[in-house]
Design a protein around this motif. Structure first.
Motif, PDB file in Angstrom:
ATOM      1  N   ILE B 105       0.819  -1.208   0.000  1.00 51.38           N
ATOM      2  CA  ILE B 105       0.000   0.000   0.000  1.00 51.38           C
ATOM      3  C   ILE B 105       0.853   1.259   0.000  1.00 51.38           C
ATOM      4  O   ILE B 105       0.561   2.226  -0.711  1.00 51.38           O
ATOM      5  CB  ILE B 105      -0.969  -0.028   1.202  1.00 51.38           C
ATOM      6  N   ALA B 106       1.952   1.231   0.772  1.00 56.94           N
ATOM      7  CA  ALA B 106       2.765   2.436   0.911  1.00 56.94           C
ATOM      8  C   ALA B 106       3.394   2.876  -0.410  1.00 56.94           C
ATOM      9  O   ALA B 106       3.423   4.065  -0.735  1.00 56.94           O
ATOM     10  CB  ALA B 106       3.849   2.205   1.961  1.00 56.94           C
ATOM     11  N   LEU B 107       3.854   1.899  -1.203  1.00 59.53           N
ATOM     12  CA  LEU B 107       4.565   2.238  -2.436  1.00 59.53           C
ATOM     13  C   LEU B 107       3.655   2.911  -3.482  1.00 59.53           C
ATOM     14  O   LEU B 107       3.955   4.027  -3.937  1.00 59.53           O
ATOM     15  CB  LEU B 107       5.243   0.977  -2.994  1.00 59.53           C
ATOM     16  N   PRO B 108       2.511   2.278  -3.853  1.00 60.58           N
ATOM     17  CA  PRO B 108       1.618   2.963  -4.798  1.00 60.58           C
ATOM     18  C   PRO B 108       1.097   4.283  -4.244  1.00 60.58           C
ATOM     19  O   PRO B 108       0.948   5.260  -4.994  1.00 60.58           O
ATOM     20  CB  PRO B 108       0.464   1.967  -4.976  1.00 60.58           C
ATOM     21  N   LEU B 109       0.829   4.295  -2.917  1.00 58.04           N
ATOM     22  CA  LEU B 109       0.312   5.516  -2.296  1.00 58.04           C
ATOM     23  C   LEU B 109       1.325   6.648  -2.458  1.00 58.04           C
ATOM     24  O   LEU B 109       0.979   7.774  -2.849  1.00 58.04           O
ATOM     25  CB  LEU B 109       0.035   5.246  -0.815  1.00 58.04           C
ATOM     26  N   VAL B 192       5.482   5.242   3.662  1.00 60.08           N
ATOM     27  CA  VAL B 192       5.102   6.207   2.626  1.00 60.08           C
ATOM     28  C   VAL B 192       6.129   7.335   2.572  1.00 60.08           C
ATOM     29  O   VAL B 192       6.595   7.724   1.501  1.00 60.08           O
ATOM     30  CB  VAL B 192       3.688   6.771   2.899  1.00 60.08           C
ATOM     31  N   ILE B 193       6.526   7.823   3.741  1.00 64.35           N
ATOM     32  CA  ILE B 193       7.510   8.901   3.796  1.00 64.35           C
ATOM     33  C   ILE B 193       8.839   8.449   3.178  1.00 64.35           C
ATOM     34  O   ILE B 193       9.468   9.173   2.401  1.00 64.35           O
ATOM     35  CB  ILE B 193       7.745   9.358   5.258  1.00 64.35           C
ATOM     36  N   LEU B 194       9.245   7.216   3.530  1.00 62.25           N
ATOM     37  CA  LEU B 194      10.493   6.690   2.965  1.00 62.25           C
ATOM     38  C   LEU B 194      10.422   6.659   1.445  1.00 62.25           C
ATOM     39  O   LEU B 194      11.327   7.113   0.752  1.00 62.25           O
ATOM     40  CB  LEU B 194      10.755   5.274   3.492  1.00 62.25           C
ATOM     41  N   TYR B 195       9.303   6.126   0.925  1.00 60.59           N
ATOM     42  CA  TYR B 195       9.175   5.999  -0.523  1.00 60.59           C
ATOM     43  C   TYR B 195       9.051   7.364  -1.194  1.00 60.59           C
ATOM     44  O   TYR B 195       9.575   7.565  -2.289  1.00 60.59           O
ATOM     45  CB  TYR B 195       7.982   5.109  -0.880  1.00 60.59           C
ATOM     46  N   LEU B 199      11.251   8.694  -4.162  1.00 56.26           N
ATOM     47  CA  LEU B 199      10.675   9.118  -5.443  1.00 56.26           C
ATOM     48  C   LEU B 199      11.173  10.493  -5.849  1.00 56.26           C
ATOM     49  O   LEU B 199      11.430  10.764  -7.025  1.00 56.26           O
ATOM     50  CB  LEU B 199       9.149   9.134  -5.340  1.00 56.26           C
ATOM     51  N   GLN B 200      11.301  11.350  -4.840  1.00 51.23           N
ATOM     52  CA  GLN B 200      11.709  12.708  -5.159  1.00 51.23           C
ATOM     53  C   GLN B 200      13.171  12.790  -5.590  1.00 51.23           C
ATOM     54  O   GLN B 200      13.598  13.789  -6.175  1.00 51.23           O
ATOM     55  CB  GLN B 200      11.430  13.634  -3.968  1.00 51.23           C
ATOM     56  N   ALA B 201      13.919  11.746  -5.275  1.00 47.40           N
ATOM     57  CA  ALA B 201      15.320  11.724  -5.689  1.00 47.40           C
ATOM     58  C   ALA B 201      15.464  11.304  -7.154  1.00 47.40           C
ATOM     59  O   ALA B 201      16.525  11.412  -7.741  1.00 47.40           O
ATOM     60  CB  ALA B 201      16.114  10.773  -4.778  1.00 47.40           C
ATOM     61  N   ILE B 202      14.370  10.767  -7.716  1.00 45.07           N
ATOM     62  CA  ILE B 202      14.422  10.359  -9.126  1.00 45.07           C
ATOM     63  C   ILE B 202      14.248  11.608  -9.996  1.00 45.07           C
ATOM     64  O   ILE B 202      13.282  12.348  -9.846  1.00 45.07           O
ATOM     65  CB  ILE B 202      13.325   9.333  -9.445  1.00 45.07           C
ATOM     66  N   MET B 233      13.720   0.728  -1.451  1.00 43.75           N
ATOM     67  CA  MET B 233      12.927  -0.445  -1.088  1.00 43.75           C
ATOM     68  C   MET B 233      13.736  -1.392  -0.222  1.00 43.75           C
ATOM     69  O   MET B 233      13.228  -1.945   0.757  1.00 43.75           O
ATOM     70  CB  MET B 233      12.447  -1.165  -2.347  1.00 43.75           C
ATOM     71  N   PHE B 234      14.993  -1.568  -0.583  1.00 42.68           N
ATOM     72  CA  PHE B 234      15.865  -2.435   0.213  1.00 42.68           C
ATOM     73  C   PHE B 234      15.956  -1.924   1.648  1.00 42.68           C
ATOM     74  O   PHE B 234      15.806  -2.673   2.609  1.00 42.68           O
ATOM     75  CB  PHE B 234      17.255  -2.482  -0.419  1.00 42.68           C
ATOM     76  N   TYR B 235      16.135  -0.627   1.769  1.00 50.53           N
ATOM     77  CA  TYR B 235      16.245   0.000   3.092  1.00 50.53           C
ATOM     78  C   TYR B 235      14.950  -0.180   3.879  1.00 50.53           C
ATOM     79  O   TYR B 235      14.960  -0.613   5.047  1.00 50.53           O
ATOM     80  CB  TYR B 235      16.563   1.480   2.903  1.00 50.53           C
TER      81      TYR B 235
END
Lengths: 415, 314
Positions: B105-109, B192-195, B199-202, B233-235
């Protein structure tokens, strides 16, 4: 004139220092509500020994015993007087950090006959060291809702004649009033497993450290069978103790009876269900069983600094009749001291129980309670057996198989 | 580059000079608080528990009164049918029940928030992050009210549609699920915060290039976002594995020290705590703590292997 004033001042100062030298502070570590009992006796103590200050350190129940365990492990931060609850006294007795009160200078052997007999045994280790003085006891009792029983037309005597008649009464109560007989089937196991023990038996181990739990032990077999029966016949409310549902059931009268220590009356009256005043009565446990349900003790750590005064304070709290009664009237702590139990206050009715003379009943129950041997692996066994009991009740596990598995697991851990 | 200033050689050599002492010792003095604290609270307990794992010790007997038992404590924990195995199974089960949905859920969110809800991103993140910083006791009380059998909101809602009361915290097969829901709810925002930060680093350029090539949003998610998010994701997976394997406070407060009905939510960490501090068997407790560490280590290594296998880990 000046000289006299000077003399008076100097002597006053000298007296002051001499006075200060005698001042002693002893630390007493306790937990609620035992700390209320201690506070109740402090005014009398301070009057008697104005120079001996009592420093009371009270922590929550589990915190207190964890802190004391750590303190005993390291020998650091130990109080002079340590309060120990019944659930821990067996473990603490088997450890080596507390004074043996049988020995000089305590010589407590002579005082043992002053107390309700079973408490002395509770504070005695396997190698016969006497490590703590009993202060209050919890006579096991059966509380029931008189109004619910009346409505169902059940004679209260039926509740404790035998376990079979107790269950039969439960069926009638359920059919006529819809109320459950008991909060949970586990309670039945609790009472059956701890009453009518043979001499030299503890709950889980005998005095020679032999494990009693197993498919061939009649007591455990019956305790499991009766609990299972209560569950299958739908007589229990499946409510755990100390939960909101439990208090709610007391308030609404949806549970007709409860096994507990006499002290539960005080808890019901003060916060669980004060509005049910007059609706409750008590009687002895089924089948002439007597059980201890709680109790507190005072011990002296071997590394304590002021053992002499610690001992004086313990004697004051445990063997002085008026102090035992002060703790009883202020805190509801049922005295362990026999002479205190003979006070007039015991023959008075208890208003919460519709003026039933319950204290006499509890006193007699306490005197008939047999000493139960404690074992340092009691908590291990207790957890394992209760887990197996849940398997029986919730998942339909075979009783004999459950007791066999419990036995195997306890034997692995008790080494 | 700055040249090193040579020490004045003309100065008479004395046996002991405060200046020289200060110069040499000062750095060590400044870093010493960390090392002292680490020795006392980090290294010592670690070593002591390793020591205890090979001994039989009841803390009430006092320091020094222990008995060497070799590998007995480990044998006890690993032999069947020890409660340690049962508790490990329960821990993994609750961990999967709460951990897998957390990431699913966290990743798509996070992707949706990053793509379409940029405007409200900080507000949404705050709300999602709130459970993570809320006191566990408060959370448990609230969920206790939701789960309560006769007085709870969940059962009230069920009764409205005519379903019988469910014993959320009493029925052995339901207890792990009830606990897992709380764990899921508590940590999903953290992931969600981690992801989001990943994402913002991409770089936007990559997405723009893909748009030019005519990639759809779904294609962008699977062929750009996922591969580039792999390190994060690994982290996040590692943190979830470590955290869930050490699960303690949520079940402890929700169902009590014994792990609830039949020990249905008795996690390994709770079992270790009970053995060491309730049953006072410090050796057996320490041995299990090391075995739990080993289990976490192995799981983390598997996680590491799975992520590095694809070659995407930078």
């Amino acid at each position: 004139m000046k000289k006299i004033a000077m003399f008076a001042l100097v002597s006053a100062l000298l007296a002051g220092t001499a006075h200060a030298q005698d001042k002693v502070t002893i630390t007493v570590a306790a937990f609620p509500s035992l700390d209320t009992s201690i506070k109740a006796v402090l005014p009398a103590w301070n009057k008697l020994h104005p120079n001996i200050t009592i420093k009371l350190v009270a922590q929550e129940f589990a915190d207190h015993h964890n802190a004391m365990t750590t303190a005993l492990a390291t020998g650091q931060g130990l109080p002079d007087v340590m309060a120990v609850e019944i659930g821990y006294v067996g473990k603490f007795a088997e450890g080596k950090g507390l004074e043996d009160l049988n020995k000089a200078p305590y010589n407590a052997e002579q005082y043992k006959k002053l107390f309700t007999p079973f408490t002395v045994a509770q504070a005695t280790s396997a190698d016969k060291r006497f490590i703590a003085m009993p202060t209050d006891i919890g006579p096991g009792t059966l509380l029931y809702r008189k109004d619910v029983l009346d409505k169902a037309g059940v004679d209260p005597a039926q509740l404790n004649k035998s376990w079979e008649s107790y269950l039969a009464a439960g069926k009638v109560i359920k059919a006529k009033t819809g109320a459950s007989l008991i909060n949970t089937a586990q309670s039945i196991y609790g009472v059956v497993s701890r009453t009518n023990l043979k001499a030299g038996e503890g709950i889980y181990f005998d005095s020679k450290n032999n494990l009693l739990v197993g498919p061939d032990n009649a007591r455990f077999l019956r305790a499991f069978t009766l609990a299972k029966q209560v569950r299958t016949e739908g007589l229990d409310a499946k409510i755990g103790e100390w939960s909101n549902e439990w208090y709610d059931a007391f308030k609404k009268g949806t549970v007709a009876s409860q096994f507990s220590g006499a002290w539960l009356t005080g808890s019901l009256e003060s916060y669980m269900a004060p509005d049910t005043k007059g609706l409750w009565r008590v009687e002895n446990l089924p089948e002439g069983g007597y059980a201890s349900w709680g109790g507190s003790f005072y011990a002296i750590p071997t590394a304590a600094k002021n053992k002499q005064w610690a001992w004086e304070f313990i004697k004051f709290m445990t063997m002085d009749k008026s102090q035992q009664l002060a703790a009883f009237t202020i805190n509801g702590a049922f005295p362990a001291l026999l002479t205190a139990q003979n006070d007039n206050i015991f023959s008075q009715g208890v208003p919460f129980l519709g003026n039933q003379k319950a204290r006499v009943l509890w006193r007699d129950a306490a005197r008939k309670t047999q000493p139960i041997d404690v074992n340092k692996y009691d908590s291990v066994a207790d957890q394992i057996v209760n887990t197996e009991l849940t398997n029986v009740l919730e998942q339909g596990k075979d009783i004999k198989q459950a007791l066999t598995d419990a036995r195997t697991q306890i034997l692995r851990r008790a080494r | 580059m700055q040249e090193r200033v040579p020490l004045p050689t003309s100065r008479p050599r004395r046996r002991w000079s405060y200046d020289r002492f200060q110069q040499r010792a000062a750095p060590y003095m400044f870093v010493s608080p960390f090392f002292i604290l680490f020795l006392i609270f980090g290294l010592f307990p670690l070593g002591f528990s390793l020591f205890l794992a090979f001994h039989l010790w009841n803390p009430l007997d006092g320091l020094g009164n222990w008995q060497y038992v070799g590998w007995d404590n480990f044998k006890l924990a690993l032999g069947a049918p020890d409660q340690f195995w049962v508790s490990l199974k329960i821990t993994v089960w609750i961990g999967l029940l709460s951990g897998v949905p957390q990431h699913l859920i966290a990743l798509p969110l996070a992707f949706v928030i990053n793509q379409s809800l940029r405007k409200w991103q900080s507000g949404i993140s705050t709300i999602l992050f709130l459970p993570y910083i809320t006191n566990a006791v408060a959370i448990t009380i609230v969920f206790g009210m939701l789960y309560s059998e006769n007085l709870g909101l969940l059962n009230y809602a069920l009764s409205v549609v005519g379903l019988g009361p469910v014993r959320w915290l009493a029925q052995p097969d339901l207890v792990p699920v009830s606990v897992a829901v709380v764990v899921f709810w508590r940590y999903v925002g953290w992931n969600v915060i981690l992801y989001l930060s990943g994402l913002q680093a991409i770089s936007e350029d990559v997405y723009e290039a893909a748009t030019v090539d005519g990639a759809s949003k779904v294609q962008k998610f699977f062929y750009i976002t996922l591969p580039l998010l792999k390190p994060m994701m690994f982290y996040a997976f590692t943190l979830t594995i470590v955290g869930n394997m050490q699960l303690f406070e949520e079940p402890f407060i929700m169902v009590g020290q014994a792990g609830g009905s039949g020990g249905a939510a008795l996690t390994s960490a709770m079992h270790i705590f009970n053995v060491a501090f309730r049953d006072l068997d410090m050796g057996y407790g320490s041995a299990m703590a090391w075995l739990l560490f080993l289990a976490i280590f192995v799981l983390s290594m598997i996680n590491n292997y799975l992520f590095s296998r694809g070659g995407g880990r930078q």
